[in-house]
Design a protein around this motif. Structure first.
Motif, PDB file in Angstrom:
ATOM      1  N   GLU A 356       1.148 -37.018   9.423  1.00  0.00           N
ATOM      2  CA  GLU A 356       2.020 -38.092   8.945  1.00  0.00           C
ATOM      3  C   GLU A 356       2.330 -37.941   7.459  1.00  0.00           C
ATOM      4  OE1 GLU A 356       0.587 -41.975   9.969  1.00  0.00           O
ATOM      5  OE2 GLU A 356       0.162 -41.420  12.056  1.00  0.00           O
ATOM      6  N   VAL A 357       1.400 -37.365   6.701  1.00  0.00           N
ATOM      7  CA  VAL A 357       1.640 -37.128   5.275  1.00  0.00           C
ATOM      8  C   VAL A 357       2.887 -36.264   5.079  1.00  0.00           C
ATOM      9  CG1 VAL A 357       0.761 -35.957   3.211  1.00  0.00           C
ATOM     10  CG2 VAL A 357      -0.760 -37.434   4.554  1.00  0.00           C
ATOM     11  N   VAL A 358       3.036 -35.238   5.921  1.00  0.00           N
ATOM     12  CA  VAL A 358       4.143 -34.290   5.734  1.00  0.00           C
ATOM     13  C   VAL A 358       5.316 -34.546   6.666  1.00  0.00           C
ATOM     14  CG1 VAL A 358       2.606 -32.508   4.859  1.00  0.00           C
ATOM     15  CG2 VAL A 358       3.100 -32.597   7.318  1.00  0.00           C
ATOM     16  N   ALA A 359       5.200 -35.542   7.555  1.00  0.00           N
ATOM     17  CA  ALA A 359       6.257 -35.792   8.541  1.00  0.00           C
ATOM     18  C   ALA A 359       7.643 -35.965   7.925  1.00  0.00           C
ATOM     19  CB  ALA A 359       5.903 -37.013   9.392  1.00  0.00           C
ATOM     20  N   PRO A 360       7.786 -36.638   6.762  1.00  0.00           N
ATOM     21  CA  PRO A 360       9.134 -36.796   6.208  1.00  0.00           C
ATOM     22  C   PRO A 360       9.757 -35.503   5.694  1.00  0.00           C
ATOM     23  CG  PRO A 360       7.618 -38.448   5.318  1.00  0.00           C
ATOM     24  CD  PRO A 360       6.790 -37.424   6.008  1.00  0.00           C
ATOM     25  N   TYR A 361       8.972 -34.435   5.646  1.00  0.00           N
ATOM     26  CA  TYR A 361       9.447 -33.204   4.998  1.00  0.00           C
ATOM     27  C   TYR A 361       9.449 -32.017   5.958  1.00  0.00           C
ATOM     28  CZ  TYR A 361       7.704 -36.467   1.575  1.00  0.00           C
ATOM     29  OH  TYR A 361       7.436 -37.617   0.873  1.00  0.00           O
ATOM     30  N   GLN A 362       9.639 -32.294   7.251  1.00  0.00           N
ATOM     31  CA  GLN A 362       9.563 -31.251   8.266  1.00  0.00           C
ATOM     32  C   GLN A 362      10.920 -30.902   8.858  1.00  0.00           C
ATOM     33  OE1 GLN A 362       6.639 -29.980   7.851  1.00  0.00           O
ATOM     34  NE2 GLN A 362       5.421 -30.515   9.647  1.00  0.00           N
ATOM     35  N   ASP A 363      12.010 -31.324   8.212  1.00  0.00           N
ATOM     36  CA  ASP A 363      13.333 -31.211   8.824  1.00  0.00           C
ATOM     37  C   ASP A 363      13.985 -29.848   8.648  1.00  0.00           C
ATOM     38  OD1 ASP A 363      13.113 -33.806   9.624  1.00  0.00           O
ATOM     39  OD2 ASP A 363      14.237 -34.624   7.932  1.00  0.00           O
ATOM     40  N   TYR A 364      13.415 -28.966   7.832  1.00  0.00           N
ATOM     41  CA  TYR A 364      14.021 -27.674   7.559  1.00  0.00           C
ATOM     42  C   TYR A 364      13.129 -26.542   8.073  1.00  0.00           C
ATOM     43  CZ  TYR A 364      17.798 -29.452   4.614  1.00  0.00           C
ATOM     44  OH  TYR A 364      18.926 -30.073   4.162  1.00  0.00           O
ATOM     45  N   TYR A 365      13.759 -25.426   8.392  1.00  0.00           N
ATOM     46  CA  TYR A 365      13.048 -24.242   8.876  1.00  0.00           C
ATOM     47  C   TYR A 365      13.215 -23.110   7.875  1.00  0.00           C
ATOM     48  CZ  TYR A 365      12.891 -26.735  13.300  1.00  0.00           C
ATOM     49  OH  TYR A 365      12.660 -27.679  14.269  1.00  0.00           O
ATOM     50  N   ASN A 366      12.153 -22.361   7.663  1.00  0.00           N
ATOM     51  CA  ASN A 366      12.162 -21.291   6.667  1.00  0.00           C
ATOM     52  C   ASN A 366      11.887 -19.938   7.305  1.00  0.00           C
ATOM     53  OD1 ASN A 366      11.119 -23.898   5.133  1.00  0.00           O
ATOM     54  ND2 ASN A 366      12.118 -22.588   3.640  1.00  0.00           N
ATOM     55  N   VAL A 367      12.585 -18.935   6.823  1.00  0.00           N
ATOM     56  CA  VAL A 367      12.414 -17.557   7.275  1.00  0.00           C
ATOM     57  C   VAL A 367      12.312 -16.665   6.042  1.00  0.00           C
ATOM     58  CG1 VAL A 367      13.446 -15.622   8.538  1.00  0.00           C
ATOM     59  CG2 VAL A 367      13.719 -17.962   9.396  1.00  0.00           C
ATOM     60  N   ARG A 368      11.401 -15.689   6.092  1.00  0.00           N
ATOM     61  CA  ARG A 368      11.308 -14.717   5.000  1.00  0.00           C
ATOM     62  C   ARG A 368      11.232 -13.314   5.589  1.00  0.00           C
ATOM     63  NH1 ARG A 368       6.578 -14.668   0.447  1.00  0.00           N
ATOM     64  NH2 ARG A 368       5.387 -13.618   2.098  1.00  0.00           N
ATOM     65  N   ILE A 369      12.030 -12.411   5.046  1.00  0.00           N
ATOM     66  CA  ILE A 369      12.020 -11.013   5.454  1.00  0.00           C
ATOM     67  C   ILE A 369      11.767 -10.158   4.215  1.00  0.00           C
ATOM     68  CG2 ILE A 369      13.367  -9.113   6.440  1.00  0.00           C
ATOM     69  CD1 ILE A 369      15.002 -11.220   7.960  1.00  0.00           C
ATOM     70  N   ASN A 370      10.835  -9.227   4.313  1.00  0.00           N
ATOM     71  CA  ASN A 370      10.541  -8.307   3.214  1.00  0.00           C
ATOM     72  C   ASN A 370      11.090  -6.927   3.553  1.00  0.00           C
ATOM     73  OD1 ASN A 370       9.038 -10.207   1.696  1.00  0.00           O
ATOM     74  ND2 ASN A 370       7.241  -9.838   2.983  1.00  0.00           N
ATOM     75  N   VAL A 371      11.853  -6.360   2.642  1.00  0.00           N
ATOM     76  CA  VAL A 371      12.391  -5.008   2.808  1.00  0.00           C
ATOM     77  C   VAL A 371      11.726  -4.116   1.768  1.00  0.00           C
ATOM     78  CG1 VAL A 371      14.456  -3.576   2.935  1.00  0.00           C
ATOM     79  CG2 VAL A 371      14.573  -5.997   3.587  1.00  0.00           C
ATOM     80  N   GLU A 372      10.919  -3.177   2.214  1.00  0.00           N
ATOM     81  CA  GLU A 372      10.135  -2.352   1.306  1.00  0.00           C
ATOM     82  C   GLU A 372      10.940  -1.159   0.792  1.00  0.00           C
ATOM     83  OE1 GLU A 372       6.474  -1.243   3.131  1.00  0.00           O
ATOM     84  OE2 GLU A 372       5.793  -3.317   3.416  1.00  0.00           O
ATOM     85  N   TYR A 373      10.536  -0.678  -0.384  1.00  0.00           N
ATOM     86  CA  TYR A 373      11.145   0.544  -0.940  1.00  0.00           C
ATOM     87  C   TYR A 373      10.056   1.396  -1.567  1.00  0.00           C
ATOM     88  CZ  TYR A 373      10.846  -1.914  -5.454  1.00  0.00           C
ATOM     89  OH  TYR A 373      10.397  -2.584  -6.558  1.00  0.00           O
ATOM     90  N   THR A 374      10.339   2.674  -1.726  1.00  0.00           N
ATOM     91  CA  THR A 374       9.377   3.602  -2.321  1.00  0.00           C
ATOM     92  C   THR A 374       9.901   4.274  -3.569  1.00  0.00           C
ATOM     93  OG1 THR A 374      10.161   5.389  -0.874  1.00  0.00           O
ATOM     94  CG2 THR A 374       8.280   4.072  -0.098  1.00  0.00           C
ATOM     95  N   ARG A 375      11.227   4.184  -3.797  1.00  0.00           N
ATOM     96  CA  ARG A 375      11.828   4.832  -4.967  1.00  0.00           C
ATOM     97  C   ARG A 375      12.736   3.840  -5.689  1.00  0.00           C
ATOM     98  NH1 ARG A 375      15.562   8.536  -3.493  1.00  0.00           N
ATOM     99  NH2 ARG A 375      15.689   7.783  -1.339  1.00  0.00           N
ATOM    100  N   GLU A 376      12.886   4.051  -7.001  1.00  0.00           N
ATOM    101  CA  GLU A 376      13.762   3.186  -7.781  1.00  0.00           C
ATOM    102  C   GLU A 376      15.194   3.247  -7.261  1.00  0.00           C
ATOM    103  OE1 GLU A 376      13.308   0.951 -10.386  1.00  0.00           O
ATOM    104  OE2 GLU A 376      11.213   1.139  -9.747  1.00  0.00           O
ATOM    105  N   ALA A 377      15.598   4.420  -6.761  1.00  0.00           N
ATOM    106  CA  ALA A 377      16.962   4.550  -6.244  1.00  0.00           C
ATOM    107  C   ALA A 377      17.184   3.621  -5.057  1.00  0.00           C
ATOM    108  CB  ALA A 377      17.230   5.997  -5.834  1.00  0.00           C
ATOM    109  N   GLU A 378      16.142   3.432  -4.240  1.00  0.00           N
ATOM    110  CA  GLU A 378      16.253   2.515  -3.110  1.00  0.00           C
ATOM    111  C   GLU A 378      16.386   1.076  -3.581  1.00  0.00           C
ATOM    112  OE1 GLU A 378      13.748   4.957   0.298  1.00  0.00           O
ATOM    113  OE2 GLU A 378      12.694   3.587  -1.041  1.00  0.00           O
ATOM    114  N   LEU A 379      15.601   0.717  -4.602  1.00  0.00           N
ATOM    115  CA  LEU A 379      15.710  -0.631  -5.166  1.00  0.00           C
ATOM    116  C   LEU A 379      17.100  -0.862  -5.732  1.00  0.00           C
ATOM    117  CD1 LEU A 379      14.606  -3.357  -6.124  1.00  0.00           C
ATOM    118  CD2 LEU A 379      13.699  -2.187  -8.143  1.00  0.00           C
TER     119      LEU A 379
END
Length: 453
Positions: A356-379
């Motif tokens: 109930e503490v967090v019930a008013p703040y549950q209306d949004y969904y979050n997604v995170r994707i990490n794309v890895e790199y090994t070289r500065e050129a990729e970044l």
């Protein structure tokens, strides 16, 4: 900054982070600080002692004495630095995997500002260090009281009576980190019945990965259900974060717990500080409270810098933070403090169930994707692709830190990590499908840039 990211400097041990590098960081910091003594602390990582020794040698070589605090949560080390009026070197990689380690620098009881870190970095890059004569080098002494002094202050700084009167059962997962040495005792002193998992200090992190995200909290969720706990609490490696599981054994998003904590502590005319990946939840909370919301680039260093600027303008900042469990209560201390965050959330749970503490703040969904790199050129290729993606989007980019696109019902952010070789894609929407689509579309642009190399 080339060496320091959004929360100190980190890397894989033996690759980007070596004892030689840590020695140079310590020599540079000791030179810049011009202090007689410096405190050193570490988390439980297996390489921590090696880097403490390297940092101690670097400080001693520039004529600085060392207070070795041992395995200590970051907030406990910061408290010691403030109380003893000394700067500090903290050896930790926070939430990163066990093969990582890192260095945080503390002065005036807070992590160094961007400007201060740049001064240290300049000395490292220029190899510009003070050199003490043979009879003026520093010495090292062990300090055994930092954790107990921290615990005592925590107990005096929260509403212990309110928490005790609620007779709460708490499930705790310190993730084998430094919080294992303090938080279980702290919660018991608060009158809670405590059940633990992954609570033995172990730098291999055998029970779970250090980052307290929902996919790593299955043990804690099971423990909450099995013990009929009122709430579950999890830390990262250095215990400067706290995330929560509700009484049903369901993980609570960090964005929701942050919104609940801000709502409970914000008054009209105050300001809250968060990062550019802020959730709409927090925007709504600040609007409802008649308070301002200040956005910074991602990372504790940037939040701290902005909070201190607001203080000079006479603005009250009672709470700040990001949706990863790292919350500041600046009027208590300008540090993310996992045990204190946990207690402030328990003050809310003492009044009503965690769900109930967090019930008013549950209306949004979050997604995170990490794309890895090994070289500065990729970044470079991915950042160019992100810029083009943002330019072509049907929204005006916010470039405070990376590229954020707001669509009213949803937003997406693309930015390089400040601590790992990754470009992160964050998205939030009123539906999970909307957030997933935005995140995948942005990530596809990054993957396409990598494929073209």
């Amino acid at each position: 900054m080339k060496l320091f990211g959004s929360s100190g400097t980190r890397g894989v041990v033996g690759e980007s982070l070596t004892p030689e590098f840590v020695l140079r960081v310590a020599k540079a910091a000791g030179t810049v600080w011009n202090a007689d003594r410096v405190a050193i602390a570490r988390d439980t990582r297996t390489t921590g002692e090696m880097f403490v020794n390297a940092a101690s040698a670097g400080l001693a070589s520039v004529g600085v004495d060392v207070d070795d605090l041992g395995v200590t949560p970051t907030p406990a080390a910061v408290r010691y630095c403030e109380a003893a009026d000394v700067p500090g070197v903290i050896i930790t990689a926070s939430h990163n995997p066990p093969e990582f380690n890192g260095v945080k620098l503390v002065d005036d009881g807070v992590e160094l500002s961007v400007e201060q870190l740049e001064r240290v970095e300049d000395h490292i890059l220029a190899e510009d260090f003070d050199v003490a004569a043979w009879d003026e080098v520093g010495s090292v002494r062990k300090v055994e009281t930092a954790n107990q002094d921290y615990l005592d202050e925590l107990l005096a700084s929260v509403d212990a009576e309110k928490i005790a009167d609620a007779n709460l059962t708490v499930a705790l997962d310190p993730g084998h980190g430094a919080g294992s040495l303090v938080t279980p005792d702290f919660l018991r002193e608060l009158g809670c019945e405590v059940r633990t998992v992954n609570a033995q200090p172990d730098g291999h992190f055998p029970g779970r990965n250090s980052e307290p995200v929902p996919e790593n909290l299955t043990d804690l969720e099971r423990l909450v259900r099995a013990s009929d706990a009122d709430v579950g609490i999890a830390h990262d490696g250095d215990a400067d974060r706290a995330v929560f599981v509700d009484e049903h054994g369901e993980a609570i998003s960090g964005e929701s717990s942050l919104a609940a904590l801000v709502a409970a502590n914000l008054e009209p005319g105050d300001a809250a500080v968060s990062a550019v990946n802020v959730s709409q939840r927090l925007v709504d909370v600040c609007d409802a409270a008649g308070a301002d919301l200040e956005l910074t680039p991602i990372g504790s260093t940037n939040l701290i810098t902005r909070i201190r600027q607001l203080w000079t303008e006479g603005v009250n900042v009672p709470v700040a933070g990001e949706g990863n469990g790292g919350v500041f209560f600046p009027n208590y201390r300008l540090v993310r403090d996992g045990a204190y965050i946990a207690a402030k959330f328990l003050e809310l749970v003492a009044e009503r169930p965690a769900s109930e503490v967090v019930a008013p703040y549950q209306d949004y969904y979050n997604v995170r994707i990490n794309v890895e790199y090994t070289r500065e050129a990729e970044l470079d290729a991915m950042l160019s692709a992100a810029a083009a993606y943002a330019e072509a989007a049907d929204a005006t980019p916010n470039t405070t830190d990376g590229y954020r696109l707001d669509y009213g019902d949803a937003w997406v952010l693309v930015r390089p990590s400040g601590t790992e070789p990754k470009v992160r894609v964050y998205a939030e929407g009123r539906s999970e499908a909307r957030a997933q689509t935005l995140a995948e579309d942005a990530a596809d642009a990054l993957y396409a840039a990598l494929d073209e190399l």
